[in-house]
Design an enzyme around this catalytic site. Structure first.
Site, PDB file in Angstrom:
ATOM      1  N   ASN A 290     -17.834 -40.518 -80.694  1.00  0.00           N
ATOM      2  CA  ASN A 290     -17.884 -41.598 -81.862  1.00  0.00           C
ATOM      3  C   ASN A 290     -19.035 -42.291 -81.551  1.00  0.00           C
ATOM      4  OD1 ASN A 290     -17.977 -43.223 -84.049  1.00  0.00           O
ATOM      5  ND2 ASN A 290     -15.858 -43.907 -83.393  1.00  0.00           N
ATOM      6  N   TRP A 291     -20.366 -42.133 -81.722  1.00  0.00           N
ATOM      7  CA  TRP A 291     -21.323 -43.001 -81.368  1.00  0.00           C
ATOM      8  C   TRP A 291     -21.560 -44.381 -82.356  1.00  0.00           C
ATOM      9  CZ3 TRP A 291     -26.364 -39.395 -81.440  1.00  0.00           C
ATOM     10  CH2 TRP A 291     -26.099 -38.469 -80.527  1.00  0.00           C
ATOM     11  N   LYS A 292     -20.446 -44.625 -83.025  1.00  0.00           N
ATOM     12  CA  LYS A 292     -20.544 -45.760 -83.791  1.00  0.00           C
ATOM     13  C   LYS A 292     -21.771 -46.064 -84.493  1.00  0.00           C
ATOM     14  CE  LYS A 292     -16.382 -46.802 -81.337  1.00  0.00           C
ATOM     15  NZ  LYS A 292     -15.607 -47.802 -80.617  1.00  0.00           N
TER      16      LYS A 292
ATOM     17  N   HIS B  12     -11.146 -45.101 -89.066  1.00  0.00           N
ATOM     18  CA  HIS B  12     -11.279 -46.063 -87.595  1.00  0.00           C
ATOM     19  C   HIS B  12     -10.767 -47.312 -87.714  1.00  0.00           C
ATOM     20  CE1 HIS B  12     -12.943 -47.279 -83.931  1.00  0.00           C
ATOM     21  NE2 HIS B  12     -13.222 -46.136 -83.477  1.00  0.00           N
TER      22      HIS B  12
ATOM     23  N   GLU C   4     -11.945 -49.852 -86.438  1.00  0.00           N
ATOM     24  CA  GLU C   4     -13.094 -50.957 -86.779  1.00  0.00           C
ATOM     25  C   GLU C   4     -13.325 -51.103 -88.262  1.00  0.00           C
ATOM     26  OE1 GLU C   4     -15.794 -49.025 -84.192  1.00  0.00           O
ATOM     27  OE2 GLU C   4     -14.862 -49.937 -82.377  1.00  0.00           O
TER      28      GLU C   4
ATOM     29  N   GLU D  11      -5.657 -44.024 -81.262  1.00  0.00           N
ATOM     30  CA  GLU D  11      -6.460 -45.019 -80.632  1.00  0.00           C
ATOM     31  C   GLU D  11      -6.104 -46.464 -80.559  1.00  0.00           C
ATOM     32  OE1 GLU D  11     -10.996 -43.578 -80.832  1.00  0.00           O
ATOM     33  OE2 GLU D  11     -10.425 -44.766 -82.624  1.00  0.00           O
TER      34      GLU D  11
ATOM     35  N   GLY E 137     -13.107 -49.796 -76.323  1.00  0.00           N
ATOM     36  CA  GLY E 137     -14.179 -50.728 -75.740  1.00  0.00           C
ATOM     37  C   GLY E 137     -13.695 -51.894 -74.815  1.00  0.00           C
TER      38      GLY E 137
ATOM     39  N   SER F 163     -11.411 -46.171 -74.320  1.00  0.00           N
ATOM     40  CA  SER F 163     -11.835 -46.192 -73.085  1.00  0.00           C
ATOM     41  C   SER F 163     -11.615 -44.922 -72.239  1.00  0.00           C
ATOM     42  CB  SER F 163     -11.396 -47.349 -72.347  1.00  0.00           C
ATOM     43  OG  SER F 163     -11.526 -48.900 -72.900  1.00  0.00           O
TER      44      SER F 163
ATOM     45  N   GLY G 266     -15.883 -43.271 -77.335  1.00  0.00           N
ATOM     46  CA  GLY G 266     -16.916 -43.947 -77.972  1.00  0.00           C
ATOM     47  C   GLY G 266     -17.866 -44.324 -76.927  1.00  0.00           C
ATOM     48  N   GLY G 267     -17.797 -45.352 -75.951  1.00  0.00           N
ATOM     49  CA  GLY G 267     -18.838 -45.879 -75.462  1.00  0.00           C
ATOM     50  C   GLY G 267     -19.442 -44.559 -74.453  1.00  0.00           C
TER      51      GLY G 267
HETATM   52  P1  13P Z   1     -14.452 -46.323 -76.472  1.00  0.00           P
HETATM   53  O1  13P Z   1     -14.336 -44.927 -75.823  1.00  0.00           O
HETATM   54  O2  13P Z   1     -15.949 -47.022 -76.291  1.00  0.00           O
HETATM   55  O3  13P Z   1     -13.291 -47.408 -75.883  1.00  0.00           O
HETATM   56  O4  13P Z   1     -14.369 -46.141 -78.154  1.00  0.00           O
HETATM   57  C1  13P Z   1     -13.143 -45.492 -78.552  1.00  0.00           C
HETATM   58  C2  13P Z   1     -13.353 -45.173 -80.028  1.00  0.00           C
HETATM   59  O5  13P Z   1     -13.099 -46.384 -80.823  1.00  0.00           O
HETATM   60  C3  13P Z   1     -13.477 -43.885 -80.333  1.00  0.00           C
HETATM   61  O6  13P Z   1     -13.486 -43.917 -81.887  1.00  0.00           O
END
Ligand code: 13P
Length: 250
Positions: free
Chosen positions: A9-11, A94, A96, A166, A172, A212, A233-234
């Site tokens: 997920n590149w956000k 998600h 967020e 999640e 994050g 993470s 994510g990251g």
């Molecule tokens: P991180 O891997 O950066 O913690 O993000 C997880 C995430 O929200 C994937 O959708």
């Protein structure tokens, strides 16, 4: 045996040029995996991503849709639009989006139904906050989110839904859930699905862990009984690091 599904997920990251160079480096690194590989990229990168993954084993997803096909919804993108350019997956709900953009269990449910109607496969996110975890109500929160998200879907649709567990406190933050805790939460989700849709559906549905995930933690998480891969994510923004997560079993 359920397949492992590993999605990035590149956000709100990466420009078209970054997308092209990422795929150029990433595709050869993951070409031999038996795991399913998905990149969920920003809308502005979708077209470039779709062109550049042609002939590879990488699938492309978006990060949100509206619950209508078209209309006066300034700034929104529909499932029908995504499908028309070749997108296969979409992340829905998600944390967020729940936290910053008023996504509710009700809109999540409407969007999942629209995703299926549009021919897209939903990746549905659920997870508890730190306060909820500390109050000891994690399983209650996540099973309720799952129940409301899937309300009204057929068993066949649920089999084709990917759920991403999640925990919000792990996103994050660098604080990854222990594999035992994550596996237990995912088992609780599978039990909830079993109670509504029966064993066949609950044993088919893919349930990922997200929060993470790094190349150093992927193997321990993904080799548990119930975790079917990850939503990353990251660590999905760097081709080499993400390829190590995809290739955790090599
Ligand atoms: P991180 O891997 O950066 O913690 O993000 C997880 C995430 O929200 C994937 O959708």
């Amino acid at each position: 045996m359920r397949k492992k599904v590993i999605a990035g997920n590149w956000k709100m990251n990466m420009l078209p040029n970054d997308t092209i160079s990422f795929i150029e480096e990433f595709a050869p690194l993951v070409k031999d995996t038996e795991n399913e590989v998905i990149l969920c990229v920003p809308y502005t990168d979708l077209f470039y991503a779709l062109l550049n993954v042609q002939g590879t084993n990488i699938k492309i997803g978006a990060q949100n849709i509206h619950w209508e096909d078209e209309g006066a919804y300034t700034g929104e993108i529909s499932g029908k639009m995504l499908k028309s350019i070749g997108v296969e997956y979409v992340i829905i709900g998600h944390s967020e989006r729940r936290q910053y953009f008023n996504e509710t269990d009700e809109t999540v449910n409407k969007k999942i139904k629209k995703a299926f109607e549009s021919g897209l496969k939903p990746i549905v996110c659920v997870g508890e906050s730190l306060e909820q975890r500390e109050a000891g109500i994690t399983d209650k929160i996540i099973t309720n989110q799952v129940k409301l998200a899937l309300d009204g879907l057929t068993g066949e649709q649920v089999k084709n839904t990917i759920i991403a567990y999640e925990p919000i406190w792990a996103i994050g933050t660098g604080k990854v859930a222990t594999s035992t805790d994550a596996n237990n939460s995912i088992k609780a989700i599978r039990e909830e699905i079993k109670s509504i849709y029966g064993q066949d559906v609950s044993e088919s549905v893919i349930i990922q862990y997200g929060g993470s995930v790094k190349s150093t933690s992927a193997k321990e998480l993904f080799t548990t009984s119930d975790i079917d891969g990850g939503l990353v994510g990251g660590a999905s923004l760097k081709a080499e690091e993400f390829s190590k997560i995809v290739n955790y079993n090599k």
